[in-house]
Design an enzyme around this catalytic site. Structure first.
Site, PDB file in Angstrom:
ATOM      1  CG  HIS A   7       0.832   1.869   7.275  1.00  0.00           C
ATOM      2  ND1 HIS A   7       2.125   1.922   6.824  1.00  0.00           N
ATOM      3  CD2 HIS A   7       0.043   1.793   6.174  1.00  0.00           C
ATOM      4  CE1 HIS A   7       2.111   1.889   5.495  1.00  0.00           C
ATOM      5  NE2 HIS A   7       0.857   1.813   5.084  1.00  0.00           N
ATOM      6  CD  GLU A  45      -1.035  -1.549   3.357  1.00  0.00           C
ATOM      7  OE1 GLU A  45      -1.387  -0.941   2.343  1.00  0.00           O
ATOM      8  OE2 GLU A  45      -0.442  -0.996   4.301  1.00  0.00           O
TER       9      GLU A  45
END
Ligand code: PGA
Length: 245
Positions: free
Chosen positions: A86, A159
């Site tokens: 992430h 993302e």
């Protein structure tokens, strides 16, 4: 059915709050990724949703690695999915090489990885988006052994860092832009030495009940990675309601 991965990040603050939240998220197309201390409570409550973790460590199954959790520990506990790489972890020093080792450990253990990739605003503005994404993807996948065995079970979450709701002035990418990026990623994967062509893609970054449909409708999107909105009970059922088969 499109997958919704609820990334709770470092929320909420207590087991009682976690239980309340998970009760509002227990849908068959949801993967709930709570902080480690709440895994047990969440596991005890969910009936339809799947259990995910937000990270793992590549060494294991056990060892002298204070603060870390291995893929085997997660698997034995009943975790099925794991978010890896992430941008909030990359920002704190996680490199593509570390991400690659984590991805390989997850695949080896039979966990389903959700490999996050995404460019920063600076990278986008300087025309580096494709280069950065290609690197994150290719290095991230480079240490997997026996990957053909697991090919159906791998998610890549695109993302864009600037689209994540906690960043200043964040706004979601447009579905049109996302589509272009996915086309690029598919081509990059095809040219990659392993000739991988059937990974599944998720979109993440300021996804909420109002905009989720426009992303889920994209042909190459298998679902969404949802942060902020996954902590709001009124958003959760609306997001579920908009699932697209
Ligand atoms: P967001 O977070 O939905 O709050 O933008 C997504 C993520 O960081 O995974």
């Amino acid at each position: 059915m499109k997958l919704i991965v609820a990334n709770w990040k470092m929320n909420p603050v207590s087991v009682a709050d976690a239980i309340e939240l998970v009760m509002a998220s227990d849908y068959e197309n949801f993967v709930i990724c709570p902080p480690y201390p709440f895994l047990q409570a969440v596991k005890g409550v969910i009936k339809k949703a799947k259990l995910g973790a937000q990270d793992l460590f590549w060494q294991g199954p056990t060892g002298a690695y204070t603060g870390e959790v291995s893929a085997t520990e997660l698997k034995n506990f009943g975790v099925e999915y794991v978010i890896i790489g992430h941008s909030e972890r990359r920002k704190m020093g996680e490199t593509n090489e570390m991400v690659a080792k984590k991805v390989a450990a997850a695949v080896k253990e039979g966990l389903i990885p959700i490999l996050c990739i995404g460019e920063t605003l600076e990278e986008k503005k300087s025309g580096l988006r494709e280069k950065v994404l290609k690197e994150q993807l290719e290095i991230g996948l480079s240490k997997i052994e026996n990957w053909k065995l697991k090919i159906g079970n791998f998610f890549v979450a695109y993302e864009p860092v600037w689209a994540i709701s906690t960043n200043p002035n964040a706004e979601p990418d447009t579905p049109e832009e996302t589509r272009k990026v996915l086309d690029f990623l598919k081509e990059a994967l095809f040219n990659f030495k392993l000739k991988i062509s059937n990974l599944k893609f998720l979109y993440g970054g300021s996804v909420n009940a109002d905009n989720i449909e426009s992303f889920l409708q994209l042909p190459d999107i298998s679902g969404a990675l949802v942060g902020g909105a996954s902590l709001k009970k009124d958003q959760l059922w609306k997001i579920h309601y908009k699932k697209i088969y």
